[in-house]
Design an enzyme around this catalytic site. Structure first.
Site, PDB file in Angstrom:
ATOM      1  N   HIS A 167       0.815  -1.204   0.000  1.00 62.87           N
ATOM      2  CA  HIS A 167       0.000   0.000   0.000  1.00 62.87           C
ATOM      3  C   HIS A 167       0.853   1.261   0.000  1.00 62.87           C
ATOM      4  CE1 HIS A 167      -3.689   2.294   0.733  1.00 62.87           C
ATOM      5  NE2 HIS A 167      -3.018   2.993   1.636  1.00 62.87           N
TER       6      HIS A 167
ATOM      7  N   HIS B 277      -9.942   3.079  -0.191  1.00 60.44           N
ATOM      8  CA  HIS B 277     -10.031   2.585   1.181  1.00 60.44           C
ATOM      9  C   HIS B 277     -10.892   1.330   1.151  1.00 60.44           C
ATOM     10  CE1 HIS B 277      -9.374   4.149   5.498  1.00 60.44           C
ATOM     11  NE2 HIS B 277      -8.220   4.097   4.872  1.00 60.44           N
TER      12      HIS B 277
END
Length: 749
Positions: free
Chosen positions: A55, A104
C-alpha cells in the site's frame, strides 16, 4: 516491555523478530538488516514493515507506473506531478487546483462506516497538505451483487460514512458512481476523490528543510486505532483464517478535521510553514521518513512528546498508528510560537516533537534512548521493487471469442420496450438518488453541477465564473475483456463526460484496483491497463498527476475484475455556460454525435438481459474523442446546445431516459434509415453523445460538425411526456420514472 535501543540491537544480532507477522518477506527482512548493518530495533522493524507494504511502497507496481512519467505529454498546465500528496494544475487567473483519487477498499469491507469515512478524511488531508482549501469530494464505488445480503451490510454503511464525514466537513459531494457486480462481493471498492483550490504562490510540498527548523505534530492525539490498518490491510489477500490481517480500522472525527483544515489554512496564510505532510497510512512512520527523505537534511524526533490518547502504547505502536486527523508541519524556530497560537485558537492539539538536523539520518528517541537510526530514504523511497512475472491468461482467448453477437435479441417493438424497462430498472442503470440524496451537493454555494450530471462542476472564482469539472469512470467488464483498451475506455468516458458539460479536460488522476500481484494473470491485467492508460493520456494530452494503486482485491483465488478508475479534471471559463444533461425545452432538436457500430459485448444489455460477459469491448478512437470534446466545448461556449449527455453504459436509450427524466420532458425519436433499432438503442460504441439543439442554432451547429468532420445525425425532438421511438414503442415518462427510481430504494430502503 524491554526497550530495544539501537545499541542493544547492534549487540544482539540473533534475537528473533516478528517480521513475518508484520507483513515482511524473509528476503525483505534480510535486506533491512543489510541496509542497517545490524538487526533492526523493534521500532525500526515497525517502520520498515509499514513503509515497505504494498500500500505504501508500490513495490509491485513501480516498474509499470514509470510509464506515466516516461510517456507524459508536454503541457504548461501541470504545476506539481506524480510523487507529492496530490497533483496540481494551473486553471488560469492565478488559480491552481489540486485533485486526487485514493482507495479505502479493505477497511470499508471490515467496517463500512469508518472505512469509508476515513477514506474521505484521508484524501481531504492530502489536498490540505498541498496548500489548498478543499472544495468538493467524489466517491466512485463498486459493490457486490445488489441483492446479496452482505451488500446490504456494506453499501448503507459506506454511504453513511461518506455522507456523514463529507457533510460534517461542509464539502459538497459532486460526483462518482455506484456499480454492482458479484466479482466485488468480498472486496468492495471504496474509492474517494477530492478537489482543492489555491493561488499559485500557495503551493506547499512535503519536505523538511532547514537545519534547526522544528517538527510540529498537530491535530488529534495518537491512539491504538488503525495500527497497521490501511498499510497492511490493503497489502494482503483477504483470508478469514488470518485475524492478524484484519487489524483495527481507523476511526474518523470530521469535526476535528474541520478544525484542522481551518488551522492549517490560517498557518499557510501567515507563511508559517516550510514543509507539511498529513498522517495517513503508516502514520508517524510515513510522515517523518517522507519529510526527511524529501528534504535537504536529517531529522531528530522525541517520540515521548507525541500527544497520546492511550498512555500504554509502545513506541512501535505509536509509529504504526493510523489515528486520523493528524498532520506534521516543519516550522522555523521564530515562527513556532505563532503557529502554536493558531492551533490553540482552533482548539487543535499541537506539540513540537523534533527538529530538522544537518545530517542525513532519521533518529527517533524514546525515554532518552535512541530507538531509530536510519537513512530516511531507505524507509520512504528505496523499498523493494518487484518485477512480478506476468502472462496473458489462458482463458483470455476463450473469453474474447464468446461474443455477444450470439445472444438472442428482441424480435419486435414490444420486446424492445420490455428490455428497455428491464435495463433502466436494473441496479446499475437505475437512479442512484437513494444514495446521492444522503450527500450534500450544494454546501458552500459553489456547486453548479452534481450527480447525476455527466461531471460535477464547481465555481472557483465568483467574479469571472471560472470553474472546474471532475468526472470519474471505470468499466471493469470492459477491462476484463481487454485490459489495455478497457483502461482507455475508462479514460475516454471520463474525458467525454467532462467535455459534455462544457469544460476542457486538463489532467488525470487514477485509482487502479486489481487482484493479487502474485498472480501472473492479474499482473498481466495490471501491466496492460497501465500501458493503455499511459498511451491514452499521451495521445489526449492529459498527464497523470498522481493517484493510487490498490492490489490484493481478491478472496482466495477469486480476483475482482480489473478496475482502473480514471478521474479527469477540466476547466471552464464561465460556469454560466455549462451544459446539463436535462432535456428541458420542448421543440428542441435531438442530434446524435459520432458513429454507432454493433458493439454489445460487455454491454449493460448483455449483462442485464443475458447475464453474459464475453467478446471484445467497443473500439477506442482517441482522436475521435478529442474531436467530439472540441465540438461539445465549442457548442457549449457559443450557446449552440442546451443539453448534452455522453453515451456509455446502456447506450443511446439509457442516455435518452436519463435526460428526459432529468428535464421532465419526453422525446420523439426516429431510428435513422438502414439502422437496426436494437443496435441503435443498445450499442455502447464510444466517442458519442446526444445533444439538444435550439432550432435557431441548428444550421450553425450542423455546419460546425460538418466542417470539422464529426458525424452528426438528427434523431428526434424534445416533445411531450412520453419517450416515443417511432415505429417501435412508446413509454410514458411516469412509467419510466417508476422503473428507474424504485429499484435501489426497494433493495436498500
Amino acid at each position: 516491555m524491554t526497550l530495544d535501543t539501537v545499541k542493544h540491537a547492534a549487540g544482539t544480532p540473533d534475537v528473533d523478530q516478528p517480521w513475518a507477522e508484520l507483513g515482511l518477506k524473509k528476503e525483505e527482512y534480510e535486506r533491512v538488516r543489510e541496509i542497517l548493518g545490524r538487526r533492526p530495533t523493534g521500532a525500526e522493524l515497525a517502520m520498515y514493515s509499514v513503509m515497505w507494504s504494498e500500500h505504501c511502497s508500490y513495490k509491485s507496481s513501480k516498474v509499470h507506473l514509470r510509464q506515466f512519467g516516461e510517456k507524459a505529454p508536454e503541457t504548461d498546465a501541470l504545476l506539481v506531478g506524480i510523487g507529492e500528496n496530490a497533483g496540481v494544475v494551473d486553471v488560469g487567473n492565478g488559480y491552481a487546483v489540486t485533485f486526487k483519487v485514493e482507495s479505502h477498499n479493505h477497511p470499508s469491507y471490515v467496517e463500512p462506516y469508518q472505512g469509508a469515512a476515513t477514506g474521505v478524511g484521508g484524501i481531504v488531508r492530502d489536498i490540505i497538505a498541498m496548500g489548498a482549501r478543499p472544495v468538493a469530494v467524489v466517491d466512485p464505488l463498486r459493490m457486490g451483487a445488489a441483492d446479496h445480503p452482505d451488500t446490504k451490510r456494506v453499501l448503507p454503511g459506506v454511504v453513511a460514512g461518506i455522507g456523514g464525514y463529507g457533510n460534517c466537513l461542509g464539502l459538497p459531494n459532486i460526483g462518482g458512481e455506484v456499480v454492482f457486480d458479484a466479482c466485488y462481493q468480498g472486496n468492495p471498492l471504496v474509492n474517494a476523490g477530492a478537489i482543492g483550490v489555491m493561488r499559485h504562490e500557495d503551493i506547499h510540498l512535503a519536505k523538511a528543510s532547514g537545519a534547526g527548523n522544528k517538527v510540529i505534530m498537530y491535530g488529534a492525539r495518537t491512539g491504538g486505532d488503525g495500527i497497521g490498518g490501511a498499510s497492511i490491510l490493503a497489502s494482503e489477500t483477504f483470508d478469514d483464517s488470518k485475524p492478524s490481517k484484519r487489524p483495527a480500522v481507523q476511526v474518523g472525527d470530521p469535526f476535528q478535521e474541520k478544525l484542522l483544515i481551518e488551522c492549517t489554512l490560517e498557518a499557510f496564510a501567515e507563511k508559517l510553514v516550510v514543509g507539511i505532510q498529513d498522517l495517513g497510512a503508516a502514520g508517524i512512520s510515513c510522515a517523518t521518513s517522507e519529510l526527511a527523505s524529501n528534504g535537504s537534511g536529517g531529522m531528530r524526533v522525541e517520540l515521548d512528546d507525541v500527544p497520546l490518547r492511550d498512555s500504554t502504547l509502545s513506541p512501535e505502536e505509536i509509529l504504526m498508528s493510523e489515528s486520523q486527523e493528524r498532520m506534521c508541519a516543519v516550522v522555523e524556530p521564530e515562527k513556532v510560537d505563532r503557529f502554536l497560537e493558531i492551533c490553540e485558537k482552533w482548539d487543535v492539539t499541537a506539540t513540537v516533537i523534533g527538529e530538522v538536523t544537518d545530517g542525513d539520518r532519521l533518529e527517533i528517541f524514546w525515554h532518552g534512548e535512541k530507538i531509530v537510526d536510519v537513512d530516511p530514504r531507505t524507509v520512504a523511497h528505496e523499498g523493494p521493487v518487484y518485477e512480478r512475472p506476468y502472462a496473458r491468461p489462458e482463458w483470455q482467448d476463450t473469453l474474447q471469442a464468446d461474443d455477444a453477437a450470439k445472444l438472442a435479441r428482441p424480435a419486435n417493438g414490444d420486446e424492445l420496450r420490455e428490455q428497455v424497462l428491464k435495463l433502466v430498472s436494473s441496479p446499475n442503470q437505475a437512479s442512484k438518488s437513494w444514495i446521492t440524496s444522503q450527500y450534500d451537493h450544494f454546501v458552500q454555494g459553489n456547486t453548479v453541477l452534481a450527480s447525476p450530471e455527466d461531471s460535477g462542476m464547481i465555481r472557483i472564482d465568483p467574479e469571472t465564473g471560472l470553474g472546474v469539472a471532475l468526472a470519474t469512470d471505470g468499466n471493469g467488464r470492459f477491462a476484463k475483456l481487454d485490459p489495455y483498451h478497457g483502461a482507455q475506455l475508462a479514460l475516454a468516458e471520463s474525458y467525454r463526460n467532462v467535455a459534455a458539460t462544457g469544460a476542457k479536460p486538463l489532467a488525470v488522476s487514477d485509482c487502479l484496483n486489481f487482484g493479487s500481484p502474485e498472480d501472473p494473470a492479474v499482473m498481466w491485467q495490471f501491466a496492460e491497463a497501465i500501458r493503455g492508460l499511459a498511451d491514452g493520456c499521451q495521445q489526449l494530452g492529459t498527464p497523470v498527476t498522481g493517484g493510487n494503486v490498490s492490489l490484493y482485491n481478491q478472496t482466495g483465488e477469486a480476483a475482482i475484475h480489473p478496475t482502473p478508475v480514471v478521474a479527469v479534471l477540466g476547466v471552464i471559463d464561465d460556469v454560466a455556460r455549462r451544459t446539463p444533461i436535462a432535456f428541458a425545452e420542448e421543440g428542441q432538436l435531438l442530434y446524435l454525435l459520432g458513429d454507432t457500430r454493433e458493439e454489445l459485448s460487455g454491454s449493460a444489455w448483455a449483462q442485464v438481459v443475458h447475464d453474459h460477459l464475453g467478446g471484445l469491448p467497443p473500439q477506442v478512437d482517441l482522436e475521435r474523442e478529442r474531436l467530439l470534446a472540441e465540438i461539445l466545448i465549442s457548442a457549449s461556449r457559443d450557446g449552440m446546445i442546451d443539453a448534452a449527455h455522453d453515451l456509455s453504459d446502456g447506450g443511446l436509450v439509457q442516455a435518452l431516459v436519463e435526460s428526459c427524466l432529468k428535464g421532465g420532458k419526453g422525446a420523439r425519436v426516429v431510428i435513422p434509415d438502414g439502422q437496426d433499432p436494437f443496435v441503435t438503442l443498445f450499442s455502447e460504441s464510444a466517442g458519442r453523445a446526444v445533444v439538444s439543439v435550439p432550432r435557431s442554432e441548428e444550421l450553425r451547429f450542423t455546419d460546425m460538425c460538418g466542417a470539422r468532420g464529426l458525424p452528426v445525425t438528427r434523431i428526434g425532438v424534445v416533445d411531450g411526456d412520453v419517450l416515443d421511438v417511432q415505429g417501435q414503442f412508446s413509454i410514458p415518462l411516469s412509467e419510466l420514472r417508476t422503473a428507474h427510481e424504485e429499484t435501489i430504494p426497494g433493495i436498500f430502503g
